[in-house]
Scaffold this motif. Structure first.
Motif, short mmCIF file in Angstrom:
data_model
loop_
_atom_site.label_atom_id
_atom_site.label_comp_id
_atom_site.label_asym_id
_atom_site.label_seq_id
_atom_site.Cartn_x
_atom_site.Cartn_y
_atom_site.Cartn_z
N SER A 1 0.82 -1.22 0.00
CA SER A 1 0.00 0.00 0.00
C SER A 1 0.85 1.26 0.00
CB SER A 1 -0.93 0.00 1.22
OG SER A 1 -1.81 -1.09 1.19
N TRP A 2 2.07 1.18 0.52
CA TRP A 2 2.99 2.32 0.48
C TRP A 2 3.68 2.42 -0.87
CZ3 TRP A 2 8.19 3.16 -0.30
CH2 TRP A 2 8.68 4.41 0.09
N SER A 3 4.03 1.32 -1.47
CA SER A 3 4.88 1.31 -2.66
C SER A 3 4.12 1.49 -3.97
CB SER A 3 5.66 -0.01 -2.71
OG SER A 3 6.46 -0.09 -3.86
N LEU A 4 3.05 0.75 -4.15
CA LEU A 4 2.42 0.69 -5.47
C LEU A 4 1.79 2.01 -5.93
CD1 LEU A 4 0.92 -2.92 -5.41
CD2 LEU A 4 3.08 -2.11 -6.39
N PRO A 5 1.22 2.84 -5.05
CA PRO A 5 0.69 4.13 -5.53
C PRO A 5 1.73 5.01 -6.20
CG PRO A 5 -0.18 3.65 -3.35
CD PRO A 5 0.87 2.62 -3.62
N ALA A 6 3.01 4.78 -5.90
CA ALA A 6 4.06 5.58 -6.52
C ALA A 6 4.10 5.40 -8.03
CB ALA A 6 5.42 5.22 -5.91
N VAL A 7 3.72 4.22 -8.51
CA VAL A 7 3.74 3.96 -9.96
C VAL A 7 2.70 4.83 -10.66
CG1 VAL A 7 3.44 2.19 -11.72
CG2 VAL A 7 4.55 1.61 -9.55
N LEU A 8 1.49 4.88 -10.12
CA LEU A 8 0.45 5.72 -10.70
C LEU A 8 0.82 7.20 -10.61
CD1 LEU A 8 -2.74 3.95 -9.29
CD2 LEU A 8 -1.76 3.77 -11.59
N ALA A 9 1.46 7.59 -9.51
CA ALA A 9 1.88 8.99 -9.35
C ALA A 9 2.91 9.37 -10.40
CB ALA A 9 2.44 9.21 -7.95
N ALA A 10 3.81 8.46 -10.75
CA ALA A 10 4.83 8.74 -11.77
C ALA A 10 4.18 8.97 -13.12
CB ALA A 10 5.83 7.59 -11.84
N ALA A 11 3.19 8.16 -13.47
CA ALA A 11 2.50 8.33 -14.75
C ALA A 11 1.78 9.68 -14.79
CB ALA A 11 1.51 7.19 -14.96
N ALA A 12 1.13 10.04 -13.69
CA ALA A 12 0.44 11.34 -13.63
C ALA A 12 1.43 12.49 -13.74
CB ALA A 12 -0.35 11.44 -12.32
N ALA A 13 2.59 12.36 -13.12
CA ALA A 13 3.59 13.43 -13.15
C ALA A 13 4.09 13.68 -14.56
CB ALA A 13 4.75 13.06 -12.23
N LEU A 14 4.34 12.64 -15.32
CA LEU A 14 4.80 12.80 -16.70
C LEU A 14 3.75 13.49 -17.57
CD1 LEU A 14 6.57 9.36 -17.20
CD2 LEU A 14 7.68 11.60 -17.08
N LEU A 15 2.50 13.12 -17.38
CA LEU A 15 1.42 13.75 -18.15
C LEU A 15 1.32 15.24 -17.81
CD1 LEU A 15 -1.02 13.62 -20.02
CD2 LEU A 15 -2.40 12.91 -18.03
N LEU A 16 1.40 15.57 -16.54
CA LEU A 16 1.30 16.97 -16.12
C LEU A 16 2.48 17.79 -16.61
CD1 LEU A 16 -0.04 16.34 -12.51
CD2 LEU A 16 -1.29 17.44 -14.37
N LEU A 17 3.67 17.18 -16.64
CA LEU A 17 4.85 17.89 -17.15
C LEU A 17 4.67 18.22 -18.63
CD1 LEU A 17 7.73 18.95 -16.82
CD2 LEU A 17 8.55 16.63 -17.32
N TRP A 18 4.18 17.27 -19.41
CA TRP A 18 3.96 17.50 -20.84
C TRP A 18 2.97 18.65 -21.06
CZ3 TRP A 18 5.69 17.16 -25.48
CH2 TRP A 18 4.82 17.23 -26.58
N ARG A 19 1.90 18.68 -20.28
CA ARG A 19 0.92 19.76 -20.39
C ARG A 19 1.52 21.10 -20.00
NH1 ARG A 19 -4.54 18.11 -17.43
NH2 ARG A 19 -5.03 20.21 -18.19
N ALA A 20 2.37 21.13 -18.97
CA ALA A 20 3.00 22.38 -18.54
C ALA A 20 3.94 22.91 -19.62
CB ALA A 20 3.76 22.16 -17.23
N LEU A 21 4.69 22.00 -20.26
CA LEU A 21 5.60 22.42 -21.32
C LEU A 21 4.83 23.03 -22.48
CD1 LEU A 21 8.40 22.48 -22.66
CD2 LEU A 21 7.96 20.16 -23.47
N ARG A 22 3.75 22.39 -22.91
CA ARG A 22 2.95 22.92 -24.02
C ARG A 22 2.38 24.30 -23.67
NH1 ARG A 22 1.06 19.25 -27.80
NH2 ARG A 22 0.27 21.17 -28.79
N ARG A 23 1.97 24.47 -22.43
CA ARG A 23 1.40 25.75 -22.02
C ARG A 23 2.45 26.86 -22.07
NH1 ARG A 23 -0.25 24.16 -17.53
NH2 ARG A 23 1.46 24.91 -16.23
N VAL A 24 3.66 26.58 -21.58
CA VAL A 24 4.71 27.59 -21.60
C VAL A 24 5.11 27.94 -23.03
CG1 VAL A 24 7.16 28.00 -21.04
CG2 VAL A 24 5.62 27.03 -19.32
N GLU A 25 5.21 26.94 -23.89
CA GLU A 25 5.59 27.20 -25.29
C GLU A 25 4.55 28.06 -26.01
OE1 GLU A 25 8.33 23.31 -26.36
OE2 GLU A 25 6.17 23.19 -26.70
#
Length: 512
Positions: free
Chosen positions: A195-219
């Protein structure tokens, strides 16, 4: 990227700090809830195994970040301040690819070496649990760096909301809820680690998606106004800063968690569980420090990149005043009310009250310097930070080896307290005399005096007369909080509450 003046930078920091503070409060509550559930569900012995494995996973995860998280915040913000948004894609590639590879490699090594590691770190009785916990920690190690570096990238690109939602809300809220569900359903101990470890995998996927959206917004919103450096130059600049920072960050997380491993190895797994549970209050209490760091880092990087030292110094001074105002009361409450607060984990955990008081005392002093570590890093002095962490870790190891065998939890607390003071003391001297910026001033000291009077003197008085029972603790908090509210009102000018209220108005206007 627009160039806000000193008041604009302060307003932006207040807005980001408000968002970050809300997130860190949720994160602190989640961390506290997780510790309570784990301690009550597993008992001191298995709690020790759990936190020993968590400590190892966090140390390895921090190593695999390679300093790229701090590097992205500093260099992305600097590129935006100088109009070099065309370099951002090369910068993100330079950061993300190496950390993704390092995370996968580290997870593979952990899984292959799990058995000897378990035998080294825990007692014979806990080795089966430790081995299974290490296997379950592998996924968290694999994505740890990718998640944190991607979220740091969103901060460097001008926002704290993505970082706050993923790292400070979703992840820390999910973990205690999942653990509690496992406990209620009567599932075995290994599900707590899952329960401590596995949510980190989903959080990593969400982080990459949010980073891509932030980059497009700045550009889209900030077209380049200055030529981008060559890709090789971008990579070289990034890793020249991030490389030393990566080593320093690994040493830093070692400072936070290494003493748990040392207590487990030199005393017992049970003592490690008691100490880990007690000492987590110290990191939980840095919520205001963390919130202002999240908000202030890009602002400082931009100001220092443009050579605006006076504005950077003023920004840091005001932020430090906010840190002291929000953090000193919490640490004073923990120091004075520790014997009661620790019983929330179970009666046995009250043994850590003295250790908790020692650590709180060290943090009270360290917080007077505010985000001095962030000033050092946003000014490009990652090599200085590396030196500081190496010295501090050396102090911790020597002090632990000398004190832990004889004094147990209190010895470990004294060692960590000395380490905190050495690390921050060196940074204060470097920022003052190496960068020419003051990091300690009268405003924070004045607020600290008010907190000491309201929460320190009141707490000692109530503890000595009524006693620190449940009723005494509630009386203490009520009286001290009421008095402190009056102190903050008197000191409202020192606290620059106009900037905070303006930030709130801005956010309401944006929502409307």
């Amino acid at each position: 990227m627009t160039r806000p003046g000193p008041e604009g930078a302060l307003r932006e920091t207040a807005k980001g700090g408000a968002v970050g503070l809300l997130g860190t409060i949720i994160a602190a509550a989640g961390g506290f809830g997780l510790t309570v559930v784990v301690a009550r569900a597993l008992g001191p012995e298995r709690t020790g195994v759990f936190f020993i494995v968590v400590a190892l996973v966090m140390i390895i995860g921090e190593i695999t970040e390679l300093g790229a998280d701090t590097g992205l915040v500093r260099i992305a913000a600097a590129h935006r301040a100088l109009g070099r948004t065309g370099a951002l894609r090369d910068l993100l590639r330079a950061a993300l690819v190496p950390v993704a590879v390092s995370g996968l490699a580290a997870a593979a090594v952990l899984l292959l070496a799990a058995e000897p590691i378990a035998g080294l770190l825990v007692d014979e009785a806990g080795r089966d649990d430790a081995l299974l916990f290490l296997y379950l920690g592998g996924p968290a190690v694999a994505v740890w760096a990718l998640r944190n570096v991607a979220l740091a990238g969103t901060r460097g690109l001008g926002g704290v909301t993505a970082f706050t939602l993923v790292n400070n809300v979703a992840l820390p809220a999910a973990r205690p809820l999942l653990v509690l569900g496992c406990v209620v359903l009567g599932w075995p101990a290994w599900t707590v680690m899952a329960s401590w470890s596995l949510p980190a995998v989903l959080a990593a996927a969400a982080a990459l998606l949010l980073l891509w959206r932030a980059l497009r917004r700045v550009e889209e919103r900030e077209p380049a106004s200055a030529p981008a450096p060559a890709r090789a130059e971008t990579v070289r600049e990034f890793w020249a800063f991030s490389g030393p920072r990566g080593v320093a960050a690994a040493l830093e997380v070692g400072i936070v968690w290494l003493d748990v491993l040392i207590v487990g190895a030199l005393v017992s797994t049970r003592e490690a569980g008691l100490y880990a549970t007690t000492s987590r209050f110290v990191t939980t209490g840095t919520l205001v420090l963390a919130a202002t760091r999240i908000a202030i880092a890009p602002q400082l990087s931009a100001l220092l990149a443009r050579g605006e030292k006076a504005a950077a110094e003023r920004l840091n001074t005001v932020a430090t005043t906010w840190i002291v105002a929000g953090s000193w009361p919490l640490y004073l409450v923990l120091a004075v009310g520790g014997p009661f607060v620790l019983t929330l984990f179970g009666a046995e955990f009250a043994e850590g009250a003295t250790a908790l008081a020692v650590l709180c005392g060290a943090m009270l002093v360290a917080l007077l310097a505010g985000n001095v570590q962030t000033v050092l890093l946003m000014g490009g002095r990652s090599s200085w930070s590396l030196m500081n962490k190496a010295v501090a870790l050396g102090v911790m190891v020597v002090a632990d080896l000398l004190l832990v065998p004889s004094y147990g939890l209190v010895g470990a607390a004294v060692a960590w307290g000395l380490t905190i003071l050495v690390d921050n003391g060196l940074a204060v001297l470097q920022v003052r005399y190496g960068m020419g910026l003051r990091s300690v001033s009268g405003g924070p000291l004045l607020v600290a005096a008010g907190a000491l009077l309201c929460f320190g003197a009141t707490g000692v008085t109530i503890r000595g007369t009524v006693g620190m029972t449940g009723q005494g603790f509630l009386l203490y908090c009520a009286v001290a909080t009421a008095a402190y509210a009056g102190v903050l009102f008197v000191l409202r000018g020192v606290l620059h509450l106009d900037a905070l209220s303006g930030a709130v108005r801005d956010r309401r206007g944006t929502k409307g």
